[in-house]
Design an enzyme around this catalytic site. Structure first.
Site, PDB file in Angstrom:
ATOM      1  N   ALA A  65       0.683  -1.174   0.011  1.00  0.00           N
ATOM      2  CA  ALA A  65       0.070  -0.019  -0.059  1.00  0.00           C
ATOM      3  C   ALA A  65       0.910   1.107  -0.024  1.00  0.00           C
ATOM      4  O   ALA A  65       2.097   1.141   0.424  1.00  0.00           O
ATOM      5  CB  ALA A  65      -0.817  -0.106   1.189  1.00  0.00           C
ATOM      6  N   GLY A 110       0.456  -5.044   1.394  1.00  0.00           N
ATOM      7  CA  GLY A 110      -0.559  -5.166   0.611  1.00  0.00           C
ATOM      8  C   GLY A 110      -0.435  -5.563  -0.962  1.00  0.00           C
ATOM      9  O   GLY A 110      -1.289  -6.133  -1.374  1.00  0.00           O
ATOM     10  N   GLU A 113      -0.501  -9.280   0.052  1.00  0.00           N
ATOM     11  CA  GLU A 113      -1.896  -9.589   0.178  1.00  0.00           C
ATOM     12  C   GLU A 113      -2.861  -9.717  -1.296  1.00  0.00           C
ATOM     13  O   GLU A 113      -3.910 -10.657  -1.453  1.00  0.00           O
ATOM     14  CB  GLU A 113      -2.892  -8.713   1.027  1.00  0.00           C
ATOM     15  CG  GLU A 113      -2.306  -8.750   2.491  1.00  0.00           C
ATOM     16  CD  GLU A 113      -2.739  -7.618   3.179  1.00  0.00           C
ATOM     17  OE1 GLU A 113      -2.370  -6.216   3.042  1.00  0.00           O
ATOM     18  OE2 GLU A 113      -3.326  -7.974   4.238  1.00  0.00           O
ATOM     19  N   GLU A 133       4.108  -5.251   7.377  1.00  0.00           N
ATOM     20  CA  GLU A 133       3.324  -4.087   7.799  1.00  0.00           C
ATOM     21  C   GLU A 133       3.952  -3.769   9.431  1.00  0.00           C
ATOM     22  O   GLU A 133       3.841  -2.517   9.814  1.00  0.00           O
ATOM     23  CB  GLU A 133       1.667  -4.315   8.152  1.00  0.00           C
ATOM     24  CG  GLU A 133       1.168  -4.057   6.639  1.00  0.00           C
ATOM     25  CD  GLU A 133       1.075  -5.646   5.832  1.00  0.00           C
ATOM     26  OE1 GLU A 133       1.826  -6.561   6.207  1.00  0.00           O
ATOM     27  OE2 GLU A 133       0.425  -5.778   4.958  1.00  0.00           O
TER      28      GLU A 133
END
Ligand code: CAA
Length: 255
Positions: A65, A110, A113, A133
């Site tokens: 992200a 992310g 993910e 993270e």
């Protein structure tokens, strides 16, 4: 449709969604996540049997992200941001065909993910993956606490998330995070080959198999779903053809 940071390319019934933010190693911002949602919907609407997700360039699949966007978010904004990422990961997981992550470099946070939301993962030898993270004072926000243990087992998932470990491709393959690892220069060719092989499978059976595998309630409910899905394929062209071909001793011609 045309997007600034995402492209959708076709080879027969195989659609390839490429995330393209070279200045940020393909990190995902709001614009890119929204574009991904549109591109996934377009691939589905246009009948893609296989969707490949990859990153532009040689260095990154998706470096996570966008940290620069996230750093000053308030909790309500973080809630909306997390929900948007979940929506994209869920769209990959529920894609009405097979989704393949072609992991061609960094797949952190992310990015990991999005890769684990896909059905299958093929990686280049130089890929690195991890839910990193924790190093930013947060936890995975787009599904890894639920999807990672399913792939690698509970103990290892906890270690990877608690420690923010970065795995090289070989270690990720051994952990069950990557289905296969190939030399960097062979990734595109191998993914194309696998995608075409999957695209030639009987589509309704493939979708029914995926939906059954994706059942995430109780085992009893999943078994009931499988029973219904199995029966629903009888009378379809591909079921009749597949079985007739076996009985006749010839190759089937699926729709
Ligand atoms: N967000 C925003 N920008 C990023 C980014 C990210 N996740 N990852 C890389 N970039 C940017 C860098 O800031 C840099 O931009 P500038 O040139 O403007 O400074 C550019 O991409 C190139 O990055 P580096 O100079 O850092 O490249 P490197 O080769 O030295 O290192 C890297 C590569 C190891 C991937 C490093 O960039 C890195 O660690 N990135 C962050 C990875 C990360 O922590 N991802 C998880 C994010 S949290 C998350 O995803 C939450 C969630 O679950 C939803």
């Amino acid at each position: 449709m045309a997007w600034n940071t995402v492209s959708l390319d076709w080879e027969g019934t195989v659609a390839t969604l490429t995330v393209d933010r070279p200045d940020a190693l393909n990190a995902l911002n709001v614009e890119t996540l929204e574009a991904m949602l549109e591109a996934i919907a377009e691939a589905e609407d246009e009948g893609a049997r296989v969707l490949v997700l990859t990153g532009a360039g040689d260095d990154a699949f998706i470096a996570g992200a966008d940290i620069k966007y996230m750093q000053d978010l308030e909790q309500d904004e973080a809630m909306a941001w997390g929900a948007l990422g979940h929506e994209v990961a869920d769209a990959l997981a529920a894609f009405n065909g097979v989704s393949i992550a072609a992991v061609n470099g960094y797949a952190f946070g992310g990015g990991c993910e999005m890769a684990i939301a896909c059905d299958l993962r093929v990686a280049s030898e130089s890929a690195l993956i991890g839910n990193t993270e924790i190093d930013l004072g947060i936890i995975p926000g787009w599904g890894a606490t639920q999807r990672l243990p399913q792939l690698v087992g509970d103990e290892l998932a906890r270690r990877l998330i608690f420690l923010g470990s970065r795995l090289d491709a070989k270690a990720a393959e051994e952990a069950g995070l990557f289905g296969e690892v190939v030399p960097d220069e062979e990734l595109d060719e191998r993914v194309a080959e696998l995608a075409q092989e999957l695209a030639a499978q009987p589509a309704m059976a493939l979708r029914a198999a995926k939906r059954s595998l994706n059942q995430d309630g109780s085992q009893t409910a999943g078994l009931e779903y499988e029973k219904q899905a199995f029966a629903s394929l009888f009378g379809t062209h591909d079921q009749r053809e597949g079985m007739a071909a076996f009985v006749d001793g010839r190759d089937p011609e699926f729709e």
